[in-house]
Design a protein around this motif. Structure first.
Motif, PDB file in Angstrom:
ATOM      1  N   GLY A 148       0.790  -1.358   0.014  1.00  0.00           N
ATOM      2  CA  GLY A 148      -0.142   0.064   0.193  1.00  0.00           C
ATOM      3  C   GLY A 148       0.805   1.201   0.130  1.00  0.00           C
ATOM      4  O   GLY A 148       0.212   2.159   0.108  1.00  0.00           O
ATOM      5  N   GLY A 149       2.202   1.165  -0.169  1.00  0.00           N
ATOM      6  CA  GLY A 149       3.042   2.184   0.030  1.00  0.00           C
ATOM      7  C   GLY A 149       3.022   2.955  -1.494  1.00  0.00           C
ATOM      8  O   GLY A 149       2.549   2.355  -2.631  1.00  0.00           O
ATOM      9  N   PRO A 150       3.530   4.172  -1.504  1.00  0.00           N
ATOM     10  CA  PRO A 150       3.853   4.712  -2.971  1.00  0.00           C
ATOM     11  C   PRO A 150       4.517   3.929  -3.910  1.00  0.00           C
ATOM     12  O   PRO A 150       5.395   3.119  -3.528  1.00  0.00           O
ATOM     13  CB  PRO A 150       4.605   6.235  -2.769  1.00  0.00           C
ATOM     14  N   THR A 151       4.490   4.245  -5.240  1.00  0.00           N
ATOM     15  CA  THR A 151       5.394   3.522  -6.159  1.00  0.00           C
ATOM     16  C   THR A 151       6.058   4.680  -7.161  1.00  0.00           C
ATOM     17  O   THR A 151       5.508   5.796  -6.935  1.00  0.00           O
ATOM     18  CB  THR A 151       4.489   2.853  -7.234  1.00  0.00           C
ATOM     19  N   VAL A 152       7.366   4.391  -7.401  1.00  0.00           N
ATOM     20  CA  VAL A 152       8.172   5.138  -8.143  1.00  0.00           C
ATOM     21  C   VAL A 152       8.120   4.585  -9.583  1.00  0.00           C
ATOM     22  O   VAL A 152       8.648   3.318  -9.731  1.00  0.00           O
ATOM     23  CB  VAL A 152       9.548   5.125  -7.195  1.00  0.00           C
ATOM     24  N   ASP A 153       8.231   5.506 -10.589  1.00  0.00           N
ATOM     25  CA  ASP A 153       8.522   5.082 -11.905  1.00  0.00           C
ATOM     26  C   ASP A 153       9.359   6.493 -12.471  1.00  0.00           C
ATOM     27  O   ASP A 153       8.933   7.317 -12.795  1.00  0.00           O
ATOM     28  CB  ASP A 153       7.427   4.878 -12.618  1.00  0.00           C
ATOM     29  N   THR A 154      10.684   6.097 -12.695  1.00  0.00           N
ATOM     30  CA  THR A 154      11.554   7.093 -13.303  1.00  0.00           C
ATOM     31  C   THR A 154      11.895   6.809 -14.741  1.00  0.00           C
ATOM     32  O   THR A 154      12.273   5.505 -15.316  1.00  0.00           O
ATOM     33  CB  THR A 154      12.820   7.000 -12.560  1.00  0.00           C
ATOM     34  N   VAL A 155      11.716   7.867 -15.501  1.00  0.00           N
ATOM     35  CA  VAL A 155      11.533   7.791 -17.079  1.00  0.00           C
ATOM     36  C   VAL A 155      12.729   8.719 -17.291  1.00  0.00           C
ATOM     37  O   VAL A 155      12.557   9.950 -17.312  1.00  0.00           O
ATOM     38  CB  VAL A 155      10.393   8.129 -17.765  1.00  0.00           C
ATOM     39  N   LEU A 156      13.887   8.244 -18.148  1.00  0.00           N
ATOM     40  CA  LEU A 156      14.958   9.181 -18.678  1.00  0.00           C
ATOM     41  C   LEU A 156      14.371   9.608 -19.920  1.00  0.00           C
ATOM     42  O   LEU A 156      13.881   8.867 -20.994  1.00  0.00           O
ATOM     43  CB  LEU A 156      16.131   8.434 -18.857  1.00  0.00           C
ATOM     44  N   ASP A 157      14.734  10.905 -20.227  1.00  0.00           N
ATOM     45  CA  ASP A 157      14.434  11.360 -21.756  1.00  0.00           C
ATOM     46  C   ASP A 157      15.482  10.449 -22.764  1.00  0.00           C
ATOM     47  O   ASP A 157      16.555  10.002 -22.482  1.00  0.00           O
ATOM     48  CB  ASP A 157      15.197  12.859 -21.781  1.00  0.00           C
ATOM     49  N   PRO A 158      14.811  10.442 -23.886  1.00  0.00           N
ATOM     50  CA  PRO A 158      15.340   9.488 -24.882  1.00  0.00           C
ATOM     51  C   PRO A 158      16.752  10.008 -25.434  1.00  0.00           C
ATOM     52  O   PRO A 158      17.173  11.299 -25.119  1.00  0.00           O
ATOM     53  CB  PRO A 158      14.648   9.659 -25.990  1.00  0.00           C
TER      54      PRO A 158
END
Length: 341
Positions: A13-23
């Motif tokens: 139930g904790g937060p989720t993280v999704d890091t997306v680097l620029d192309p």
């Protein structure tokens, strides 16, 4: 590739993280940009900070324990924080950070060299920290680095391997606790004199230091030994029109000649490509494929995306295993530093 992970420190139930680097590939000393996407869990949370760590897979050599490898955090940036993340809410934190000038090169002309770098995201919530996301970091060479590698390929040198070695090269301005070593096979013109050439780039804002080491072949009445040399050129190359092939070939010739003149572990250096002598230290280890454009195009060993896929898998497998051991440990401590000294 993005690896999503539940914020384990807070449980289900904790937060989720999704890091997306620029192309696109980054470059040493250049900017790395992207966005950190956060999704709130089942309850509200106070985010203290969002940080990015640059992590490298580094090889070590121990006399007692033999060779090994581990993860080293070589840079860290806090990119956001001090906000409340409501349950189920979505937010995005943009970032632009500068890479260290000594960041290793992971590809040449789009072909991977086998170097594993990652960007790991740390989320601190209510006193708990979790390294909850990891992305592959791709780094292309600087123009001067590319010119040196291209010249070596044109001169007939072949690519054998590349790795990151923990330790420092004496007599240089090295900042990171490790250095990149590119091992090259010699062309026929030098094959009787050296077994391989080991290349290291140490970039700073105004110039590029090129460290070359020649692993000499031993004869029937003499043991082999190493010779080390250092050359410095501005990022745009030596002033005026410059034949990079002739310049680099001159470096190799001097390296081989000084090895013969000075004997075992000979060391010398040139500032801006010309003159000077300074102390240093050598290191490193080891069929070849070409370094230049034409030779790389026909190199089936690293072409076709085979190694690229393996490297992507390695980033996840290697760093996921490492971070599972201790989510608050950057793993640099086991090698004696955090990369920020």
């Amino acid at each position: 590739m993005v690896f999503k992970r539940l914020l384990g420190s807070l449980g289900v139930g904790g937060p989720t993280v999704d890091t997306v680097l620029d192309p696109g590939a980054a470059r040493p000393g250049g900017l790395l940009s992207g966005r950190v996407h956060l999704v709130g869990g089942t309850a509200d949370h106070d985010v203290e900070h969002v940080a990015l760590e640059l992590v490298a897979r580094v090889e070590t050599e121990h006399e007692e324990h033999g060779d090994g490898e581990g993860a080293v955090v070589f840079d860290r940036h806090v990119v956001g924080g001090s906000f409340r993340l409501a349950a189920g809410a979505e937010t995005s934190v943009p970032f632009t950070v500068a890479l260290p000038w000594e960041t290793p090169v992971t590809e040449l002309y789009g072909q991977p060299l086998g170097i594993v770098l990652g960007v790991r995201t740390e989320l601190a919530v209510a006193g708990a920290r979790d390294k909850g996301d990891l992305d592959q970091l791709t780094v292309a060479p600087l123009p001067a680095q590319e010119a040196v590698l291209e010249a070596l390929g044109q001169l007939g040198f072949g690519f054998r391997s590349a790795d990151l070695e923990y330790g420092r090269i004496g007599g240089t301005g090295q900042q990171l606790p490790f250095y990149q070593e590119i091992e090259l096979t010699p062309p026929p013109a030098y094959a009787h004199q050296v077994n391989e050439i080991e290349l290291t780039f140490l970039a700073v804002p105004g110039a590029l230091e090129v460290v070359l080491e020649a692993d000499k072949r031993g004869g029937p009445f003499s043991a082999g030994h190493d010779a080390l040399s250092r050359f410095t050129v501005p990022h745009e190359g030596p002033s005026g029109p410059q034949d990079w092939n002739a310049l680099v070939d001159g470096w190799i010739q001097e390296l081989v000649e000084h090895r013969a003149s000075y004997g075992s572990h000979a060391v010398y250096g040139h500032e801006a490509g010309y003159g000077g002598h300074e102390p240093g230290h050598s290191g490193g280890s080891g069929s070849g494929i070409g370094v230049g454009t034409a030779v790389l195009a026909g190199a089936g060993v690293i072409a076709g995306g085979i190694v690229a896929a393996e490297v992507v898998d390695e980033v996840g497998d290697f760093f996921e295993d490492d971070s599972d051991d201790d989510p608050d440990d950057g793993s640099a401590e086991e090698f004696g530093g955090d990369g920020e000294d």
